[in-house]
Design a protein around this motif. Structure first.
Motif, mmCIF file in Angstrom:
data_model
loop_
_atom_site.group_PDB
_atom_site.id
_atom_site.type_symbol
_atom_site.label_atom_id
_atom_site.label_comp_id
_atom_site.label_asym_id
_atom_site.label_seq_id
_atom_site.Cartn_x
_atom_site.Cartn_y
_atom_site.Cartn_z
ATOM 1 N N VAL A 46 25.809 2.388 20.359
ATOM 2 C CA VAL A 46 25.213 3.627 19.866
ATOM 3 C C VAL A 46 25.389 4.689 20.952
ATOM 4 C CG1 VAL A 46 23.008 4.683 19.219
ATOM 5 C CG2 VAL A 46 23.557 2.367 18.462
ATOM 6 N N LEU A 61 21.058 13.687 16.335
ATOM 7 C CA LEU A 61 21.067 13.643 14.866
ATOM 8 C C LEU A 61 21.768 14.856 14.264
ATOM 9 C CD1 LEU A 61 17.506 12.208 14.164
ATOM 10 C CD2 LEU A 61 19.713 11.071 13.776
ATOM 11 N N TYR A 64 25.776 13.769 15.262
ATOM 12 C CA TYR A 64 26.342 12.527 14.739
ATOM 13 C C TYR A 64 25.842 12.266 13.331
ATOM 14 C CZ TYR A 64 27.760 11.413 19.495
ATOM 15 O OH TYR A 64 28.345 11.442 20.729
ATOM 16 N N GLU A 65 26.628 11.511 12.594
ATOM 17 C CA GLU A 65 26.186 11.055 11.281
ATOM 18 C C GLU A 65 26.538 9.583 11.124
ATOM 19 O OE1 GLU A 65 29.088 11.980 7.809
ATOM 20 O OE2 GLU A 65 29.046 13.777 9.073
ATOM 21 N N LYS A 66 25.871 8.955 10.190
ATOM 22 C CA LYS A 66 26.168 7.555 9.901
ATOM 23 C C LYS A 66 27.487 7.494 9.143
ATOM 24 C CE LYS A 66 21.346 6.146 9.539
ATOM 25 N NZ LYS A 66 20.304 5.621 8.633
ATOM 26 N N LEU A 69 29.258 3.120 6.259
ATOM 27 C CA LEU A 69 28.059 2.409 5.820
ATOM 28 C C LEU A 69 28.450 1.098 5.159
ATOM 29 C CD1 LEU A 69 26.170 5.446 4.310
ATOM 30 C CD2 LEU A 69 25.638 4.280 6.440
ATOM 31 N N SER A 71 26.765 -3.035 4.035
ATOM 32 C CA SER A 71 25.723 -4.058 4.029
ATOM 33 C C SER A 71 26.385 -5.369 3.626
ATOM 34 C CB SER A 71 24.592 -3.698 3.065
ATOM 35 O OG SER A 71 25.094 -3.571 1.757
ATOM 36 N N GLU A 80 21.295 -2.335 6.588
ATOM 37 C CA GLU A 80 22.524 -1.560 6.474
ATOM 38 C C GLU A 80 23.200 -1.453 7.838
ATOM 39 O OE1 GLU A 80 23.108 2.279 3.873
ATOM 40 O OE2 GLU A 80 22.132 2.785 5.761
ATOM 41 N N ARG A 81 24.512 -1.561 7.847
ATOM 42 C CA ARG A 81 25.284 -1.426 9.082
ATOM 43 C C ARG A 81 26.044 -0.106 9.028
ATOM 44 N NH1 ARG A 81 26.628 -6.542 11.546
ATOM 45 N NH2 ARG A 81 28.535 -5.553 12.215
ATOM 46 N N TYR A 82 26.157 0.545 10.168
ATOM 47 C CA TYR A 82 26.865 1.820 10.227
ATOM 48 C C TYR A 82 27.239 2.123 11.671
ATOM 49 C CZ TYR A 82 22.124 3.195 11.408
ATOM 50 O OH TYR A 82 20.888 3.261 11.972
ATOM 51 N N ILE A 83 28.026 3.167 11.823
ATOM 52 C CA ILE A 83 28.462 3.647 13.130
ATOM 53 C C ILE A 83 27.987 5.090 13.246
ATOM 54 C CG2 ILE A 83 30.481 4.199 14.548
ATOM 55 C CD1 ILE A 83 32.020 2.184 12.716
ATOM 56 N N TRP A 84 27.418 5.463 14.384
ATOM 57 C CA TRP A 84 27.103 6.869 14.629
ATOM 58 C C TRP A 84 28.401 7.538 15.053
ATOM 59 C CZ3 TRP A 84 22.941 9.043 12.906
ATOM 60 C CH2 TRP A 84 21.762 8.319 12.797
#
Length: 185
Positions: A46, A61, A64-66, A69, A71, A80-84
């Motif tokens: 992160v 915030l 960056y955004e998710k 996305l 799961s 939920e899995r995501y990358i910033w």
């Protein structure tokens, strides 16, 4: 390494500017996992700004955004899995993953890094090795907002000038950087 103790006493506007300037472009390593369930994976941490403090996170915030996305089917307990990601300045490095896996976000990617060589079908097999007209190349041309492309190649392809004959890129030839996979240069 020392702490700047007066930082909390600085005016809020100045602290926010400092947090914004503390953000640096990152290379985000994204890979495709072909076995079930199929998914894109990333092991990048992160961004530090998201974990420093509440004030820094509020700035983060906005920057960056998710992305990506995901799961795991049948495992809602994992969440939920995501990358910033900051699409404006982070480099999306896909290694040898096929471009087709990134078509849903092709208009968002502005900096792309990929690893390709003469045997991947990425280059046209004609004698001059121009950017091929089959396989992945129509997909690459559809990444219309790409501003920079970094291509990691093997030393053989670099030595024989494969990189020098490229004609059409979505970002223009001046914004394509070729990197020797052996030396990193």
């Amino acid at each position: 390494f020392s702490t700047f103790h007066p930082f909390p006493r600085l005016p809020c506007e100045l602290r926010l500017q400092i947090w914004e300037h503390a953000v640096e472009p990152r290379t985000i390593e994204v890979r495709y996992r072909a076995y079930k369930p199929e998914r894109l994976l990333c092991t990048n941490p992160v961004p530090a700004i998201m974990e420093a403090c509440r004030e820094a996170r509020d700035v983060g915030l906005k920057l960056y955004e998710k992305a990506f996305l995901d799961s795991i089917p049948g495992r809602p307990d994992l969440g939920e899995r995501y990358i910033w990601l900051n699409w404006d300045f982070d480099v999306i490095s896909i290694g040898r993953t096929r471009l087709e896996k990134f078509l849903p976000v092709k208009t968002l990617i502005q900096r792309l890094k990929l690893e390709r060589n003469r045997n991947d079908g990425f280059w046209d097999d004609s004698a001059d090795y121009t950017l091929g007209r089959e396989d992945e190349n129509p997909e690459l041309r559809s990444f219309i907002n790409v501003r920079e492309i970094y291509i990691v190649m093997d030393s053989f392809d670099m030595m024989y000038g494969l990189r020098s004959t490229v004609e059409t890129w979505p970002c223009g030839a001046d914004n394509v950087v070729f990197i020797d996979g052996a030396s990193g240069e």
